[in-house]
Design an enzyme around this catalytic site. Structure first.
Site, PDB file in Angstrom:
ATOM      1  N   CYS A 124     -63.135  29.268  -6.665  1.00 15.12           N
ATOM      2  CA  CYS A 124     -64.430  29.713  -6.138  1.00 15.12           C
ATOM      3  C   CYS A 124     -64.567  29.246  -4.703  1.00 15.12           C
ATOM      4  CB  CYS A 124     -65.580  29.184  -6.988  1.00 15.12           C
ATOM      5  SG  CYS A 124     -65.802  27.392  -6.880  1.00 15.12           S
ATOM      6  N   CYS A 126     -64.072  25.579  -3.714  1.00 15.72           N
ATOM      7  CA  CYS A 126     -62.689  25.121  -3.528  1.00 15.72           C
ATOM      8  C   CYS A 126     -62.261  25.269  -2.067  1.00 15.72           C
ATOM      9  CB  CYS A 126     -61.743  25.916  -4.422  1.00 15.72           C
ATOM     10  SG  CYS A 126     -62.090  25.789  -6.189  1.00 15.72           S
ATOM     11  N   ASP A 149     -61.787  52.850  31.155  1.00 12.60           N
ATOM     12  CA  ASP A 149     -60.887  53.112  32.269  1.00 12.60           C
ATOM     13  C   ASP A 149     -60.554  54.596  32.219  1.00 12.60           C
ATOM     14  OD1 ASP A 149     -58.936  52.609  34.364  1.00 12.60           O
ATOM     15  OD2 ASP A 149     -57.433  52.858  32.792  1.00 12.60           O
ATOM     16  N   ASP A 161     -55.908  50.397  29.108  1.00 13.83           N
ATOM     17  CA  ASP A 161     -54.532  50.492  28.616  1.00 13.83           C
ATOM     18  C   ASP A 161     -53.911  49.128  28.358  1.00 13.83           C
ATOM     19  OD1 ASP A 161     -53.964  49.503  31.097  1.00 13.83           O
ATOM     20  OD2 ASP A 161     -53.005  51.319  31.851  1.00 13.83           O
TER      21      ASP A 161
END
Length: 764
Positions: A23, A26, A429, A656
């Site tokens: 769970c 933990c 761009d 890019d």
């Protein structure tokens, strides 16, 4: 010890596969254990993927057995771990059917006979001794895992779901044994609750099996990518084609790929032509034509032709490995909202234990009796579910990032996914993002005294040896016209101005408008070029449309080159050539979809204002910032992050990934569009999201999957919190039996994962 590149101290990070967590509580315990190890700067554990990402402190002194220390810390906390690469964790072999479903199946064999008579209220259908024989193995053999994990958590001073299950079912089993013993002489003893303990454990085991199966579905995208890598390849050598393991391939080896085979690694085609399907890598649905000199990405599928390729990258350096690594890291990371959930989970189990104690004591003091009071306390323990809280966020992130990766959208980390849905401004761009980045010759006009075909032939001759993009456009146009190649001699390039040379005995120049203006300004070695008014007007019209204009000039008579003698040549303009960068097919539609999402669009371009304005108008972008140097784009991004009233805005930058790197880093979320000419690896490092193919439609798609994933996260959290807020009071009031509470608890975790899995059906 399994050491890997991803786990070396030099990389300041290691990934561990953690087993045994049950769970969200933990998760906190494992993280605390890891952070106590000397040299660890931070540790994050993902409950859904069962992966711990440990980051070393930069420059910190690490012991030689640092990884052993991490594993020991996890073992001490009561769990098991091993060092693995991100890819190994992601594609771990599936567990056997028996290990997943076997415990639940055995539990059902014992529980169903106990449960059925109780459904119609007959607690005496089976004798007490038979109920005991059926329930006890379920409680202490199949349920042993809950005792072990609960004790380990208690030993470390923490709580988890296993403690709740162990306490609740033990109380029901123990109460039944006590009632059986204390009423052993009676013909019809009191109602026993053996079925509650057995059915609750069986339902929890069934829920865990369903949960494991559902979680595995969220990694389908990664496993599909991993399957693209073949185990053996055919290497071309002096003895011909030799089949060798992929792990033995080195850079610059030459490999043979037959039709229907996967491209084994990144490389460049040296011989052959074919079409390659890269849909699982980039989301591009159509096969791409490949020939000599073209780049190949490992994982693509060769269609019809035989290809040989020279290897350019192997192992973890390939694009496929990078993609898998990024997706796994994104799924293993934590979204900011998950940190809040983790803090809640840390106090959840102690709070539930306190509520159960108050429930039992409260009802007993109220006169209900010890037996029913205890049963209601057991129901509270059983229905409380920290698992749903732990799974709510990571399950949605796993499904969302996996669905995005299948469509060519590579999300680098959960924070990028969470920020993207709040984007208000997208800055593009221009070149290579909205346009193809490959200029073409749109048109050319000549003076009355010149021949149109001759002008293009001469321009192509001058540009034959140039690598400039405009030169490529001229040569492509000449080839398309079927013109015979003419040779130029004594060619000289003038940086920033153009090129000149001798073609068929005459001197020619092909250059920019700035070069013409410099000559018109009164060069001492050249007279003013002569151009007709109509040609000048046409050039002005082209410039207004955003085209780049070059001028072709010829020296009159038997002229002497500049500086070549006393006589200065007289230059006449022969032609004007217009170059334009072609819009990508879906650029305008992408902008329209962004506007439909309520996103403001901006173009950041280094081009002149006329070209940028014309391109922005063609796609529908509302704001243009032109003539911007690459280094200044980041400053403009920072300015866009404040509106005219000074209010903060969330800004995404799309570029890019190469010269746009500063702007991508400055934006709240950077989207790097993969470059077909290379640089994709740089793009993946520069931005939070990488678009694996150059389609602008992926930009609104990335925002869309982010919004949908965020919505699923909040739906899951609402379900997980709401379930406990309603279920715990209902159990405390006596509205739920322990058996129904166990079924509801199992259903809550599974429902959260299934809700997240709907994202797997997403399409842009």
């Amino acid at each position: 010890m399994n050491t890997t590149p991803s786990s070396s101290p030099a990389d300041h990070a290691v990934q561990l596969a953690v087993r045994g967590m049950t769970c969200a509580a933990c998760v906190g315990r494992v993280e605390r254990a890891l952070r106590k190890v000397p040299g660890v700067a931070d540790a994050q554990v993902n409950f859904a993927t069962e992966v711990a990402s440990v980051h070393w402190a930069p420059g910190g002194a690490l012991a030689a057995d640092a990884e052993s220390a991490l594993l020991a810390a996890i073992e001490k906390a009561g769990y098991h771990a091993q060092v693995q690469t991100a890819e190994q964790v992601a594609v771990e072999a599936p567990a056997s059917w028996w290990s997943v479903w076997g415990p639940a199946a055995l539990g059902a064999l014992a529980s169903v006979p106990l449960m059925l008579p109780m459904l119609w209220g007959d607690h005496h259908f089976w004798p007490a001794w038979l109920q005991f024989l059926l329930a006890t193995p379920v409680q202490f053999v199949l349920g042993a895992r809950f005792y072990r994990a609960g004790w380990a958590a208690l030993r470390e001073g923490g709580g988890n779901m296993d403690q709740l299950v162990a306490l609740g079912t033990s109380a029901a089993w123990g109460l039944s044994v006590w009632l059986w013993w204390s009423h052993s002489g009676e013909h019809h003893g009191p109602a026993l609750y053996f079925e509650s303990s057995a059915v609750v454990i069986t339902l929890v085991l069934l829920g865990k099996a369903l949960e494991a199966r559902a979680k595995r579905q969220t990694t389908l995208a990664i496993r599909a990518l991993q399957a693209l890598r073949p185990s053996t390849v055919r290497r071309l050598g002096p003895q011909g084609e030799v089949e060798v393991p992929l792990a033995q391939v080195l850079v610059d080896d030459v490999l043979v790929v037959r039709p229907g085979e996967h491209i084994p690694t990144d490389g460049v085609v040296t011989e052959g032509s074919s079409h390659v399907d890269e849909s699982l890598l980039t989301g591009e649905p159509l096969p791409i034509a490949k020939g000599a000199g073209d780049r190949l990405t490992g994982g693509g599928i060769n269609a019809e032709g035989r290809l040989t390729l020279r290897v350019t990258a192997v192992g973890g350096q390939t694009m496929l490995s990078a993609i898998i690594r990024r997706v796994v890291e994104a799924q293993a990371g934590k979204a900011p909202i998950q940190r809040v959930v983790d803090r809640v989970s840390a106090v959840f189990v102690p709070a539930v234990l306190a509520i159960a104690l108050l429930t039992g004591v409260g009802w007993w003091l109220a006169g209900l009796g010890a037996e029913p009071a205890l049963i209601r306390a057991v129901a509270v323990l059983v229905i409380a579910c920290p698992c749903a809280l732990g799974l709510a966020t990571p399950a949605a992130i796993m499904a969302g990032t996996g669905a995005a990766a299948r469509q060519g959208i590579l999300i680098q980390d959960p924070q990028a996914l969470e920020v993207a849905h709040r984007v208000q401004v997208v800055a593009f761009d221009k070149t290579g993002t909205l346009t193809l980045g490959r200029p073409r010759l749109v048109d050319w006009r000549v003076t009355v005294s010149a021949a149109r075909v001759e002008a293009l032939s001469v321009a192509a001759a001058l540009q034959a040896g140039s690598e400039h993009p405009l030169a490529r456009a001229v040569l492509d146009a000449a080839e398309a016209q079927g013109l015979a190649r003419v040779r130029a001699t004594e060619v000289t390039a003038h940086a920033g101005r153009g090129i000149e040379g001798r073609v068929q005995g005459a001197w020619w120049r092909l250059g920019s408008g700035r070069w013409v203006q410099a000559m018109q300004a009164g060069s001492q070695t050249a007279q003013r070029p002569i151009a007709g008014d109509a040609l000048v007007e046409q050039a002005d019209a082209w410039a207004a449309q955003g085209y780049t204009v070059s001028w072709l000039m010829r020296a009159e008579g038997e002229a002497v080159r500049e500086g070549g003698g006393a006589q200065a040549p007289t230059w006449s303009v022969v032609a004007a050539l217009a170059f334009g960068d072609e819009l990508k097919p879906h650029a305008a539609e992408a902008v329209r979809r962004l506007h439909a999402l309520g996103v403001h669009t901006v173009m950041l371009s280094g081009d002149n204002r006329g070209a940028a304005q014309a391109m922005a108008q063609a796609v529908g972008i509302r704001e243009v910032i032109a003539e911007v140097l690459p280094g200044d784009k980041a400053d403009h991004i920072l300015r866009l992050q404040r509106d005219e009233h000074g209010q903060r805005r969330v800004v995404a930058m799309v570029g890019d990934g190469l010269n746009d790197a500063p702007a991508l880093a400055a934006a709240d979320i950077g989207m790097a569009m993969a470059n077909p000419e290379g640089g994709t690896d740089v793009a993946m490092q520069a931005a939070g999201i990488t678009l694996m193919r150059g389609d602008p439609l992926l930009v609104p798609a990335a925002l869309d999957i982010s919004r949908r994933t965020s919505a699923r996260i909040w739906q899951n959290l609402a379900w997980a919190f709401g379930y406990n807020l309603i279920g715990i009071p209902l159990a405390a009031s006596g509205g739920l039996s322990p058996m129904l509470a166990g079924a509801a608890m199992a259903f809550s975790s599974v429902s959260v994962v299934l809700n997240a899995l709907w994202l797997s059906r997403w399409r842009p």
